[in-house]
Motif scaffolding. Structure first.
Motif, PDB file in Angstrom:
ATOM      1  N   GLU A 610       0.845  -1.194   0.000  1.00 58.07           N
ATOM      2  CA  GLU A 610       0.000   0.000   0.000  1.00 58.07           C
ATOM      3  C   GLU A 610       0.885   1.250   0.000  1.00 58.07           C
ATOM      4  O   GLU A 610       1.830   1.351   0.780  1.00 58.07           O
ATOM      5  N   ASP A 611       0.543   2.221  -0.845  1.00 55.15           N
ATOM      6  CA  ASP A 611       1.355   3.424  -0.956  1.00 55.15           C
ATOM      7  C   ASP A 611       0.619   4.668  -0.457  1.00 55.15           C
ATOM      8  O   ASP A 611       0.952   5.790  -0.843  1.00 55.15           O
ATOM      9  N   SER A 612      -0.369   4.481   0.426  1.00 55.80           N
ATOM     10  CA  SER A 612      -1.191   5.614   0.869  1.00 55.80           C
ATOM     11  C   SER A 612      -0.377   6.689   1.565  1.00 55.80           C
ATOM     12  O   SER A 612      -0.595   7.890   1.350  1.00 55.80           O
ATOM     13  N   LEU A 613       0.555   6.299   2.422  1.00 50.57           N
ATOM     14  CA  LEU A 613       1.296   7.287   3.210  1.00 50.57           C
ATOM     15  C   LEU A 613       2.187   8.148   2.320  1.00 50.57           C
ATOM     16  O   LEU A 613       2.179   9.387   2.428  1.00 50.57           O
ATOM     17  N   ASP A 614       2.969   7.519   1.461  1.00 50.13           N
ATOM     18  CA  ASP A 614       3.839   8.323   0.607  1.00 50.13           C
ATOM     19  C   ASP A 614       3.030   9.112  -0.422  1.00 50.13           C
ATOM     20  O   ASP A 614       3.387  10.240  -0.771  1.00 50.13           O
ATOM     21  N   ALA A 615       1.890   8.557  -0.883  1.00 49.67           N
ATOM     22  CA  ALA A 615       1.053   9.299  -1.827  1.00 49.67           C
ATOM     23  C   ALA A 615       0.512  10.572  -1.193  1.00 49.67           C
ATOM     24  O   ALA A 615       0.487  11.644  -1.826  1.00 49.67           O
ATOM     25  N   LEU A 616       0.084  10.496   0.070  1.00 51.47           N
ATOM     26  CA  LEU A 616      -0.397  11.692   0.764  1.00 51.47           C
ATOM     27  C   LEU A 616       0.713  12.727   0.907  1.00 51.47           C
ATOM     28  O   LEU A 616       0.500  13.933   0.706  1.00 51.47           O
ATOM     29  N   TRP A 617       1.895  12.268   1.276  1.00 51.63           N
ATOM     30  CA  TRP A 617       3.021  13.180   1.489  1.00 51.63           C
ATOM     31  C   TRP A 617       3.333  13.954   0.214  1.00 51.63           C
ATOM     32  O   TRP A 617       3.436  15.180   0.207  1.00 51.63           O
ATOM     33  N   TRP A 618       3.487  13.220  -0.897  1.00 51.27           N
ATOM     34  CA  TRP A 618       3.857  13.886  -2.151  1.00 51.27           C
ATOM     35  C   TRP A 618       2.714  14.750  -2.669  1.00 51.27           C
ATOM     36  O   TRP A 618       2.954  15.843  -3.189  1.00 51.27           O
ATOM     37  N   ASP A 619       1.483  14.289  -2.499  1.00 53.58           N
ATOM     38  CA  ASP A 619       0.335  15.068  -2.967  1.00 53.58           C
ATOM     39  C   ASP A 619       0.271  16.402  -2.237  1.00 53.58           C
ATOM     40  O   ASP A 619       0.072  17.466  -2.851  1.00 53.58           O
ATOM     41  N   TYR A 620       0.454  16.366  -0.932  1.00 55.41           N
ATOM     42  CA  TYR A 620       0.410  17.609  -0.161  1.00 55.41           C
ATOM     43  C   TYR A 620       1.499  18.577  -0.624  1.00 55.41           C
ATOM     44  O   TYR A 620       1.235  19.765  -0.889  1.00 55.41           O
ATOM     45  N   HIS A 621       2.718  18.078  -0.729  1.00 54.70           N
ATOM     46  CA  HIS A 621       3.824  18.982  -1.069  1.00 54.70           C
ATOM     47  C   HIS A 621       3.744  19.466  -2.517  1.00 54.70           C
ATOM     48  O   HIS A 621       4.176  20.590  -2.815  1.00 54.70           O
ATOM     49  N   GLU A 622       3.204  18.674  -3.411  1.00 57.00           N
ATOM     50  CA  GLU A 622       3.048  19.127  -4.793  1.00 57.00           C
ATOM     51  C   GLU A 622       1.967  20.199  -4.893  1.00 57.00           C
ATOM     52  O   GLU A 622       2.067  21.109  -5.723  1.00 57.00           O
ATOM     53  N   ARG A 623       0.936  20.111  -4.043  1.00 56.53           N
ATOM     54  CA  ARG A 623      -0.092  21.158  -4.037  1.00 56.53           C
ATOM     55  C   ARG A 623       0.450  22.447  -3.417  1.00 56.53           C
ATOM     56  O   ARG A 623       0.074  23.543  -3.833  1.00 56.53           O
ATOM     57  N   MET A 624       1.326  22.306  -2.431  1.00 52.49           N
ATOM     58  CA  MET A 624       1.914  23.477  -1.793  1.00 52.49           C
ATOM     59  C   MET A 624       2.991  24.119  -2.659  1.00 52.49           C
ATOM     60  O   MET A 624       3.230  25.329  -2.566  1.00 52.49           O
ATOM     61  N   ASN A 625       3.622  23.308  -3.503  1.00 57.32           N
ATOM     62  CA  ASN A 625       4.736  23.799  -4.320  1.00 57.32           C
ATOM     63  C   ASN A 625       4.530  23.345  -5.759  1.00 57.32           C
ATOM     64  O   ASN A 625       5.135  22.359  -6.200  1.00 57.32           O
ATOM     65  N   PRO A 626       3.691  24.012  -6.500  1.00 53.05           N
ATOM     66  CA  PRO A 626       3.381  23.575  -7.866  1.00 53.05           C
ATOM     67  C   PRO A 626       4.516  23.848  -8.853  1.00 53.05           C
ATOM     68  O   PRO A 626       4.296  24.324  -9.959  1.00 53.05           O
ATOM     69  N   SER A 627       5.736  23.552  -8.429  1.00 52.81           N
ATOM     70  CA  SER A 627       6.892  23.821  -9.279  1.00 52.81           C
ATOM     71  C   SER A 627       7.363  22.577 -10.017  1.00 52.81           C
ATOM     72  O   SER A 627       8.380  22.616 -10.702  1.00 52.81           O
ATOM     73  N   GLY A 628       6.626  21.470  -9.854  1.00 53.31           N
ATOM     74  CA  GLY A 628       7.027  20.246 -10.533  1.00 53.31           C
ATOM     75  C   GLY A 628       7.350  19.145  -9.551  1.00 53.31           C
ATOM     76  O   GLY A 628       7.991  19.374  -8.521  1.00 53.31           O
ATOM     77  N   ALA A 629       6.893  17.923  -9.870  1.00 53.29           N
ATOM     78  CA  ALA A 629       7.032  16.800  -8.951  1.00 53.29           C
ATOM     79  C   ALA A 629       8.485  16.465  -8.660  1.00 53.29           C
ATOM     80  O   ALA A 629       8.840  16.139  -7.530  1.00 53.29           O
ATOM     81  N   VAL A 630       9.352  16.551  -9.674  1.00 52.15           N
ATOM     82  CA  VAL A 630      10.754  16.170  -9.475  1.00 52.15           C
ATOM     83  C   VAL A 630      11.411  17.087  -8.451  1.00 52.15           C
ATOM     84  O   VAL A 630      12.066  16.627  -7.507  1.00 52.15           O
ATOM     85  N   ARG A 631      11.209  18.378  -8.601  1.00 52.83           N
ATOM     86  CA  ARG A 631      11.818  19.325  -7.668  1.00 52.83           C
ATOM     87  C   ARG A 631      11.253  19.155  -6.255  1.00 52.83           C
ATOM     88  O   ARG A 631      11.987  19.204  -5.277  1.00 52.83           O
ATOM     89  N   VAL A 632       9.932  18.950  -6.178  1.00 45.64           N
ATOM     90  CA  VAL A 632       9.302  18.770  -4.863  1.00 45.64           C
ATOM     91  C   VAL A 632       9.887  17.556  -4.162  1.00 45.64           C
ATOM     92  O   VAL A 632      10.189  17.593  -2.968  1.00 45.64           O
ATOM     93  N   ARG A 633      10.094  16.496  -4.884  1.00 48.52           N
ATOM     94  CA  ARG A 633      10.608  15.272  -4.259  1.00 48.52           C
ATOM     95  C   ARG A 633      12.066  15.416  -3.843  1.00 48.52           C
ATOM     96  O   ARG A 633      12.519  14.722  -2.933  1.00 48.52           O
ATOM     97  N   GLU A 634      12.775  16.280  -4.500  1.00 43.15           N
ATOM     98  CA  GLU A 634      14.148  16.548  -4.077  1.00 43.15           C
ATOM     99  C   GLU A 634      14.188  17.412  -2.821  1.00 43.15           C
ATOM    100  O   GLU A 634      15.022  17.221  -1.948  1.00 43.15           O
ATOM    101  N   GLU A 635      13.254  18.348  -2.719  1.00 40.81           N
ATOM    102  CA  GLU A 635      13.270  19.299  -1.605  1.00 40.81           C
ATOM    103  C   GLU A 635      12.523  18.798  -0.376  1.00 40.81           C
ATOM    104  O   GLU A 635      12.760  19.282   0.730  1.00 40.81           O
ATOM    105  N   HIS A 636      11.610  17.845  -0.559  1.00 44.04           N
ATOM    106  CA  HIS A 636      10.796  17.356   0.559  1.00 44.04           C
ATOM    107  C   HIS A 636      10.869  15.835   0.592  1.00 44.04           C
ATOM    108  O   HIS A 636       9.947  15.143   0.159  1.00 44.04           O
ATOM    109  N   ARG A 637      11.976  15.336   1.087  1.00 50.17           N
ATOM    110  CA  ARG A 637      12.186  13.896   1.132  1.00 50.17           C
ATOM    111  C   ARG A 637      11.125  13.216   1.998  1.00 50.17           C
ATOM    112  O   ARG A 637      10.688  13.768   3.003  1.00 50.17           O
TER     113      ARG A 637
END
Length: 649
Positions: A610-637
């Motif tokens: 199940e990937d619910s926890l990591d999906a929530l984490w990335w979804d939240y940070h991508e909504r807060m930082n609409p600068s692109g998923a790759v950059r968000v994942r680098e800045e918000h491990r």
């Protein structure tokens, strides 16, 4: 020697069973599988026997991560060479196998019993050797008691017999275990009986968990293995080196993996897991138990998190397994009124040159297995065990469920003696509270009708039960259960009719919930769930399903309002807080989602994969930082505490 004893252990309480019938179709891991690597036999067995439903079992999802000291009943076999300990209340799990002379524990034995969502019924725990019958996954009886009795061989050696009625496949299975004087191996004779006039699909895997050290190596007499991966492909890969890595060393590989060894015809059926010195557990069997598998969690953060949860920090483990088929996506056809039987042996093996080249290491291991238990001796022990397997028990040591006795009574009403089995008796005295109302249906043709506010506690399905329910007086309760039987048979229109009649007899949450599952329109489904939840607002499983349905229907605000009305025990439950975070994100309330993520989500029944926890984490940070998923994942491990997505090849 065979004795009954007990151990005190911190145990995660099972909690209440989920009373909602598991109507959702069981996942089929074969869907879309690319099978170019499979031969004709494997293709046929991959296509055969998928179980559509977990019924008549219910989910065991009422546990948490809190543990309390509890005394567990055990059966112990000891011959001075080995000491074997079985958990009679937990599927007959072989929890411990100690080599007396060295004091070495051959199995992975966690210091506690922690439940997690890895079984067919959700609840499962790590360690020891488990006996898996049913369908893809860990048995529905992992956290259920078995019947147990003493039987004696003609030479006086005591045998521990355990047996039960497997309700999903309608099979009887028995396990006869013994330690003859001086034997360096525990002998386990398994028999699976199909007492009926139709073929039965059989899935069996004996899973042994063993300690994993930095130098642990898994050995098997194979040069190829079958491997399933998340890309939907079945591969036939070389052993041990694949993708530039020696896959026989679990600790050297980051990713989780399963390898199903292709044992050549004529080779003995064995697998072993040895440490740096070449010593460890060997499992060997007679030829019918054909498959052998190696499973590892991998050394990733997610793999370590799972193992820490299940066993405690610093106690990694791996599994070596043995099954009737070559892979765990297959079922084997068992003919009417017949049985499968085989004998397994478990013991300490010491392999010279265990860490040399694969051919030399496996040849040395094969010789060590032959020294441990020669092939001819194991065959002779199998024949001896097969003769004893039809003998009646001498002394009852433990009582399992009453479902076998109830089924025997239902069959007898149709003048069938299919479950009148001498070796594995299902006595009337075992019928308990869960079976009493069904016994009334058998004897009188009626079921006591509870108040509609009370959830059903158990289910029966099958031709005998559907016939009895079709003839019973139509109350809200009998119509509810008739609908469950029709649904199980694939009669969806008939199920809908029965549940609607149940509602005509009395408004009840249970028929409403089942109609919600049956409906395909998200808006109507959410409406039905809202009505059901209003009638039973304190049943947590219903709350979880209702909130999930509201979110799926795009009604995040209603989902959050429902959550806000909950009492403290449900309001702060991990699964409901996860849904709260999802609803907050979907509803645009990022501040509320942040509060949930920042305070920490612990989901007691997080499912493997199940990937619910990591999906929530990335979804939240991508909504807060609409600068692109790759950059968000680098800045918000992803925080370590949320990393449970085990990556496989």
């Amino acid at each position: 020697m065979l004795s009954i004893s007990s151990i005190r252990l911190p145990v995660s309480p099972l909690g209440p069973e989920n009373p909602l019938p598991p109507l959702h179709t069981l996942p089929d891991p074969r869907g879309g599988l690319e099978m170019a690597a499979a031969d004709a036999e494997m293709v046929a067995q991959l296509a055969y026997g998928h179980a559509e439903s977990l019924l008549p079992y219910t989910f065991q999802d009422g546990y948490g991560r809190e543990r309390a000291e509890r005394e567990l009943k055990t059966a112990v076999l000891d011959n001075g060479v080995l000491r074997a300990e079985f958990l009679l209340e937990y599927g007959g799990r072989l929890r411990s196998l100690v080599h007396r002379a060295t004091g070495r524990e051959l199995l992975h034995k966690p210091p506690f019993l922690q439940l997690a969502n890895l079984g067919l019924r959700n609840a499962w725990f790590a360690g020891g050797v488990e006996w898996n019958l049913g369908t893809f996954g860990h048995t529905a009886l992992a956290c259920a008691p078995l019947h147990a009795a003493r039987v004696s061989r003609p030479d006086g050696v005591p045998v521990l017999r355990m047996w039960e009625w497997e309700r999903m496949r309608r099979l009887v299975y028995q396990i006869d275990a013994c330690l003859p004087p001086g034997s360096p191996v525990l002998l386990v004779h398994v028999k699976v009986v199909n007492p009926f006039a139709e073929d039965a699909p059989v899935y069996w895997w004996s899973n042994a968990a063993v300690p994993q050290t930095p130098g642990s190596r898994v050995l098997a007499p194979a040069g190829r293995a079958y491997h399933f991966s998340y890309d939907g492909r079945l591969r036939r890969v070389p052993v041990p080196r694949w993708r530039e890595t020696d896959q026989s060393y679990p600790a050297r590989n980051e990713q989780a993996a399963d390898f199903f060894y292709e044992l050549p015809d004529g080779e003995r059926r064995w697998v072993a897991a040895v440490d740096e010195s070449g010593a460890g557990l060997a499992q060997v069997s007679t030829d019918l138990l054909r498959g052998r598998k190696h499973f590892r969690w991998g050394s990733s953060v997610a793999g370590r998190n799972w193992q820490d949860w299940l066993s405690g920090p610093g106690r990694p483990y791996l599994e070596i397994q043995a099954g009737l088929a070559r892979t765990q996506l297959e079922h084997v056809r068992l003919a009417p009124r017949s049985s499968f039987a085989w004998t397994e042996a478990y013991g300490l093996v010491e392999v010279e040159d265990a860490h040399g080249e694969w051919a030399a290491a496996t040849a040395g291991a094969a010789q060590a297995v032959e020294r441990l238990i020669p092939r001819e001796l194991l065959e002779a022990e199998h024949e001896r065990a097969a003769r004893l397997a039809i003998a009646a028990p001498e002394e009852i040591l433990h009582v399992g469920s009453g479902w076998g006795a109830l089924e025997r009574r239902a069959l007898a009403k149709r003048r069938s003696r299919a479950l009148n089995l001498l070796a594995t008796p299902f006595a009337d005295a075992t019928i308990g509270r869960d079976q009493q109302s069904w016994l009334s249906l058998v004897r009188k043709g009626t079921i006591p009708t509870p108040a509609p506010s009370l959830p059903p506690s158990s289910y029966t399905v099958g031709p005998e039960w559907r016939a009895l329910l079709e003839e019973a007086e139509p109350t809200w309760f009998t119509q509810f259960h008739l609908g469950v039987n029709r649904y199980h048979d694939g009669d969806l229109a008939g199920a809908r009719e029965a549940w609607e009649r149940s509602l005509m007899c009395a408004e009840n949450a249970w028929a409403l919930r089942n109609l919600a599952v049956l409906d395909t329109d998200p808006a109507r489904t959410a409406d039905l769930y809202a009505r059901a939840h209003a009638l039973s607002p304190r049943l947590r499983p219903l709350t979880i399903e209702a909130v999930t349905a509201l979110i799926a229907a795009g009604r995040a605000g209603e989902a959050l309002a429902l959550i806000d009305r909950l009492g403290p025990a449900d309001r702060w439950h991990g699964r409901i807080r996860l849904l709260e975070c999802r609803a907050a994100l979907d509803g645009g309330d990022l501040a509320r989602a942040k509060r949930v993520l920042d305070t920490g989500l612990v989901v007691d029944d997080l499912r493997e994969g199940e990937d619910s926890l990591d999906a929530l984490w990335w979804d939240y940070h991508e909504r807060m930082n609409p600068s692109g998923a790759v950059r968000v994942r680098e800045e918000h491990r992803l925080p370590c505490r949320y990393d449970y997505s085990v990556a496989q090849y």
